[in-house]
Design an enzyme around this catalytic site. Structure first.
Site, PDB file in Angstrom:
ATOM      1  N   GLU A   1       0.794  -1.536  -0.183  1.00 11.72           N
ATOM      2  CA  GLU A   1      -0.078  -0.222  -0.098  1.00 11.72           C
ATOM      3  C   GLU A   1       0.698   1.199  -0.108  1.00 11.72           C
ATOM      4  OE1 GLU A   1      -4.175   1.048   1.464  1.00 11.72           O
ATOM      5  OE2 GLU A   1      -3.177  -1.197   2.191  1.00 11.72           O
TER       6      GLU A   1
ATOM      7  N   GLU B   1      -2.187   0.383  13.058  1.00  8.74           N
ATOM      8  CA  GLU B   1      -3.508   0.651  12.296  1.00  8.74           C
ATOM      9  C   GLU B   1      -4.939   0.903  13.574  1.00  8.74           C
ATOM     10  OE1 GLU B   1      -3.893  -1.369   8.909  1.00  8.74           O
ATOM     11  OE2 GLU B   1      -5.344  -0.059   8.442  1.00  8.74           O
TER      12      GLU B   1
HETATM   13  C1  BGC Z   1      -5.264   2.495   4.511  1.00  6.40           C
HETATM   14  C2  BGC Z   1      -6.068   3.519   5.093  1.00  6.40           C
HETATM   15  C3  BGC Z   1      -6.849   4.039   4.586  1.00  6.40           C
HETATM   16  C4  BGC Z   1      -8.053   3.257   4.056  1.00  6.40           C
HETATM   17  C5  BGC Z   1      -8.944   3.331   3.457  1.00  6.40           C
HETATM   18  C6  BGC Z   1      -6.670   0.884   4.478  1.00  6.40           C
HETATM   19  O1  BGC Z   1      -5.512   0.027   3.140  1.00  6.40           O
HETATM   20  O2  BGC Z   1      -4.495   1.647   5.153  1.00  6.40           O
HETATM   21  O3  BGC Z   1      -5.410   4.384   6.300  1.00  6.40           O
HETATM   22  O4  BGC Z   1      -6.618   5.224   4.799  1.00  6.40           O
HETATM   23  O5  BGC Z   1      -7.557   2.409   3.380  1.00  6.40           O
HETATM   24  O6  BGC Z   1      -9.900   3.021   3.719  1.00  6.40           O
END
Ligand code: BGC
Length: 915
Positions: A492, A766
């Site tokens: 990501e 997270e």
């Molecule tokens: C990310 C987030 C992002 C989200 C959106 C994720 O996969 O890591 O931090 O804001 O997707 O919902």
């Protein structure tokens, strides 16, 4: 010769103003967002300076700026390009250069002096400078070059190296390299790496904007034979990028654009540019990918390839490519660099036979490997953030990012290896294939980050809170890598707008993020859809045909971040530049809300990662996405109205103010009961409604009580996600529930900010339960241990415990508010912030029944200090009771609190500790 020097010396002395009583000095000169920048392309750069004074209550009353083409002419104050004369003004931040138009590739020298409210004039500041890059596309005469096309261009393939030999014909006065690339580049001159910037040319909205860098290479050139070389890497341009396993998102062919401009001492100029005369081949980097790591075979190196003597006859000629459609822009943000080295805190053998190095801290970067062994042996380094229960690397949460480097030895004594075009998010490294036993010099952690000056400091008497602060800073350091990313480890690492939005204010406490966000916001505007919709991630990955965007709380980054940057840095120019983008987003969201002004349809992330009711031990915390989306529509509309006021757009200001009130009314009709219940009765519903000023004043106390009640009923636990969390404590403390806010902040059991710390976290997670209380991991599909969003609580700690805040009416901390609060058993705290005007700092302690507060207020600013629950006659400053004078401008009893307005300087207050 001697005569000229003497004349200059005398003339220089004559220009120095007579000595003044006391110290009044100007320093810290900055141009746009940088100190002495090289290669900027802003036609009218803005100039800032800081003032130091040994007298309290010092304000600037006037300034004078001088700009010239040579330091000597500026020192003499004659032959100037521009002399502002004495300007009666207290502006010392972002002052427009107002001289004649600037030329490309020219260095400008400048200095400033100021007059103050005590009737003094400073000496001239030390000399500062800026140098322009290219203002016109025609300044570029170099051609885009790269390897000839091949079938492998779309696949992971060896990094090309490119070179050219050239001659320098005489003594050089100065030389500059202007460089950019499709993909990443490393530049070399005469065998030496040029500069210390990493991941150049940076990641921008490549379809629209491509940055170039300017390097001073005067010292790297020599008379006679020279050579220039570059290595290219896939990077964001054509490597794997995004969670669908895509690659080649922006193109398939790597390319270089380089213009080396030499000025000889005799006035001649000469250029060495990328063109069809260059040669190319491949080297030791067999593959290098941001997610997947690097494979490096040192045996494939070409020793001396970037030095003049190297024989490149066997290399292939380069191909000349069509230029890309993006415009070339100068970098405006500080570059990515190596920012820290970390040493192993433990080394042990894993059952797998690998050697495990623990660097003691989760971070972003790589390792430097020092190894000695036979040619052809391969050392494999695997990187991970955490260990599983049996002590092995836990890599399931990396998803498609393998985070593995492989180094094949050349076999000629001690070898050192660092990878080139990749980075990893990790704390642990498992190394296989080491030829000899490891020690602490085998592996060194190299942390890389946008090299942003640290501006904030926050410390308390509570070690867990201090660890929380450090985890937030490491989260910022790990994820501010040219763009603000969600995380640095899995497949990501994208510029997720929502994450950046919620964290931006905290980020600006810890580091100087002015240029960093200015760059990213330019990409946001460039990637914004013509409908006004803002993509989920910036730079946008998804092609124009698939538009992933237009989502509340995420796309609102387009409005909230420019406004935040204006608030914290006083950057009106940025607000002006972003205003069309801000407005376009609000117009788009308003259309989505339809005639009812309630935004219902479409995909929303909502209060992402809030505690959900699927956890039977912890029920109920889902806030409706219609409520959230409508709340953000109202809030962004409000901010656009305020921005319009700042920019003098009266009509638009009133139009958006009217819209704000209409959305607010709709919100109340739809989601708020007369008894103060909001929406689903979740913490996030109350926090957003109150923080965004959506409730009638009469209802706020009841709504706030319900919020506090919910927190208490859950035993001082939160239920909020990405959008509710940043405003939760502010809402509580702003409505008279300070103790509840402190209880939440200092809660150690799950879910809370400190729970991860009790589990050994060294960065922000997270999810609240990345590692659950029973030690199991959350869903590996989404479980990063380095995500800064929940670290947005940092701004509450600075503003409420440290007590450092700004007055929104005088942005950039021209006026500040100092109002520290004690709570949760804290006995001391200190905070400081490098504001645009200088250091703003507080330090308080509770001692012998008294609350003792030291405050430092920068020159050319004032501060309103609040001492809670006190009485004017009980407060002392410097051991004396409060009276006017000595920098104290005003003293007032406001209800139960004492408010003291002070000018610049250092103050020492004390008052009986509030009950
Ligand atoms: C990310 C987030 C992002 C989200 C959106 C994720 O996969 O890591 O931090 O804001 O997707 O919902």
């Amino acid at each position: 010769m001697f005569g000229t020097a003497l004349l200059l010396f005398l003339a220089g002395r004559a220009a120095v103003p007579p000595a003044v009583p006391g110290r009044l000095e100007v320093s810290g000169l900055r141009v746009e967002y940088l100190t002495d920048p090289l290669g900027i392309d802003v036609p009218r750069p803005r100039l800032s300076w800081r003032i130091a004074s040994d007298a309290r209550n010092t304000m600037q009353t006037a300034y004078q700026l001088q700009v010239g083409l040579a330091p000597a002419s500026v020192e003499r104050g004659s032959g100037l390009l521009w002399d502002s004369g004495r300007i009666m003004s207290d502006a010392s931040v972002f002052v427009d250069y107002a001289g004649p138009p600037l030329e490309s590739r020219t260095r400008y020298y400048w200095r400033v002096r100021v007059w103050d409210s005590n009737g003094r004039v400073s000496r001239w500041s030390p000399m500062a400078s800026w140098e322009t890059g290219f203002f016109r596309a025609a300044d570029w005469v170099a051609r885009w070059i790269g390897p000839a096309p091949s079938g492998g261009d779309s696949l992971p393939s060896p990094s090309p190296v490119l070179r050219r030999a050239f001659r320098v014909n005489g003594p050089i006065r100065s030389a500059r390299a202007y460089v950019t690339s499709l993909g990443l580049y490393e530049l070399y001159l005469n065998g030496q790496r040029v500069g210390d910037q990493l991941f150049t040319p940076g990641w921008t909205s490549y379809r629209h904007r491509l940055q170039y860098q300017t390097f001073d290479v005067t010292e790297l050139l020599r008379a006679g034979a020279n050579a220039v070389g570059a290595t290219l890497g896939d990077g964001w341009y054509r490597g794997y990028l995004g969670f669908f396993g895509q690659r080649n998102l922006y193109g398939r062919r790597l390319a270089l654009l380089l213009q080396l401009e030499i000025r000889y001492q005799d006035g001649r100029t000469e250029r060495v540019v990328s063109d069809g005369d260059w040669k190319t081949t491949t080297g030791p980097i067999l593959t290098s990918d941001i997610y997947r790591g690097e494979i490096y075979d040192a045996r494939q190196d070409h020793p001396g390839w970037a030095a003049p003597a190297y024989d490149d006859h066997a290399w292939a000629p380069v191909a000349v490519l069509e230029p890309p459609s993006a415009i070339l822009v100068a970098s405006e943000s500080p570059p990515v660099r190596r920012v820290r080295e970390l040493h192993p805190v433990s080394i042990r053998q894993l059952p797998s036979g690998e050697t495990l190095f623990d660097l003691g801290q989760n971070f972003t970067g790589w390792t430097r490997l020092v190894v000695r062994g036979a040619s052809g042996m391969t050392v494999t380094l695997r990187y991970a953030e955490v260990l599983d229960k049996s002590g092995n690397l836990y890599t399931a949460n990396l998803r498609g990012a393998s985070q593995t480097d492989r180094y094949t030895l050349k076999g000629n004594g001690a070898e050192q290896y660092e990878p080139h075009f990749t980075f990893h998010g990790f704390r642990y490294v498992a190394v296989a294939g080491l030829p000899q036993p490891a020690d602490t010099s085998t592996i060194t952690g190299i942390a890389v980050s946008s090299d942003l000056p640290q501006t904030g400091l926050f410390e308390t008497s509570d070690s867990l809170l201090n660890r929380l602060q450090r985890n937030i800073v490491w989260g910022e350091r790990s994820n501010f890598l040219d763009v603000p990313t969600d995380c640095p480890q899995r497949d990501e690492r994208l510029g997720w707008t929502g994450d950046a939005q919620v964290f931006s204010r905290t980020a600006a406490f810890n580091m100087d993020v002015a240029g960093f966000f200015a760059k990213w916001l330019a990409d946001l505007a460039a990637d914004q859809d013509t409908s006004g919709s803002v993509p989920w991630v910036i730079p946008n990955l998804f092609s124009d045909s698939v538009h992933f965007g237009g989502t509340a709380g995420w796309s609102d980054a387009s409005v909230i971040i420019p406004w935040t940057m204006y608030q914290v840095y006083g950057d009106r120019g940025l607000l002006e530049r972003q205003y069309p983008s801000m407005r376009a987003w609000v117009d788009y969201a308003r259309r989505r809300a339809g005639s009812e002004l309630i935004w219902r349809p479409g995909w929303q992330f909502g209060d992402w990662l809030a505690l959900h009711s699927d956890d039977p031990s912890y029920p109920g915390a889902t806030t409706g996405t219609d409520l959230i989306a409508t709340a953000f529509l109202a809030h962004s509309t409000d901010l656009v109205a305020r921005a319009a006021v700042v920019l003098g757009k009266a009509d638009e200001a009133s139009r958006y103010a009217v819209l704000f009130h209409a959305v607010r009314d709709a919100f109340n009709r739809e989601f708020v009961s007369g008894a103060g219940r909001v929406g689903e009765n979740t913490q996030t519903a109350y926090a957003l409604a109150i923080a965004f000023d959506l409730l009638p004043d009469s209802i706020v106390p009841a709504a706030a009580d319900r919020l506090a009640q919910d927190v208490r009923a859950r035993g001082a636990h939160l239920t909020t996600g990405f959008l509710g969390t940043p405003v939760l404590l502010h809402t509580l403390s702003g409505t008279g529930h300070v103790p509840v806010a402190f209880d939440l902040l200092t809660q150690r059991s799950y879910p809370s900010w400190l729970y991860p710390i009790t589990r050994g976290a060294t960065t922000m997670w997270e999810r609240w339960d990345g590692i659950r209380p029973d030690s199991s991991f959350e869903d590996p599909g989404m479980n990063s241990f380095n995500h800064y969003a929940f670290g947005a609580v940092g701004d509450w700690m600075y503003r409420n415990i440290g007590g450092i805040d700004l007055d929104p009416a005088a942005p950039g901390y021209k006026k500040s508010r100092i109002a520290p609060r004690a709570g949760a058993g804290l006995t001391s705290a200190r905070a400081s912030l490098e504001t645009p005007y200088g250091t703003l700092a507080t330090a308080w302690k509770i001692e012998n029944g008294r609350f003792v507060l030291d405050a430092t207020i920068p020159v050319n600013t004032t501060a309103a200090l609040t001492l809670w629950d006190s009485r004017v006659d009980r407060v002392q400053e410097g051991g004396r009771s409060l009276s006017g004078g000595g920098g104290i401008r005003d003293v007032q009893q406001r209800g139960k609190d004492v408010v003291v307005v002070v000018g610049s300087g250092q103050y020492h207050f004390s008052a009986p500790t509030p009950p």
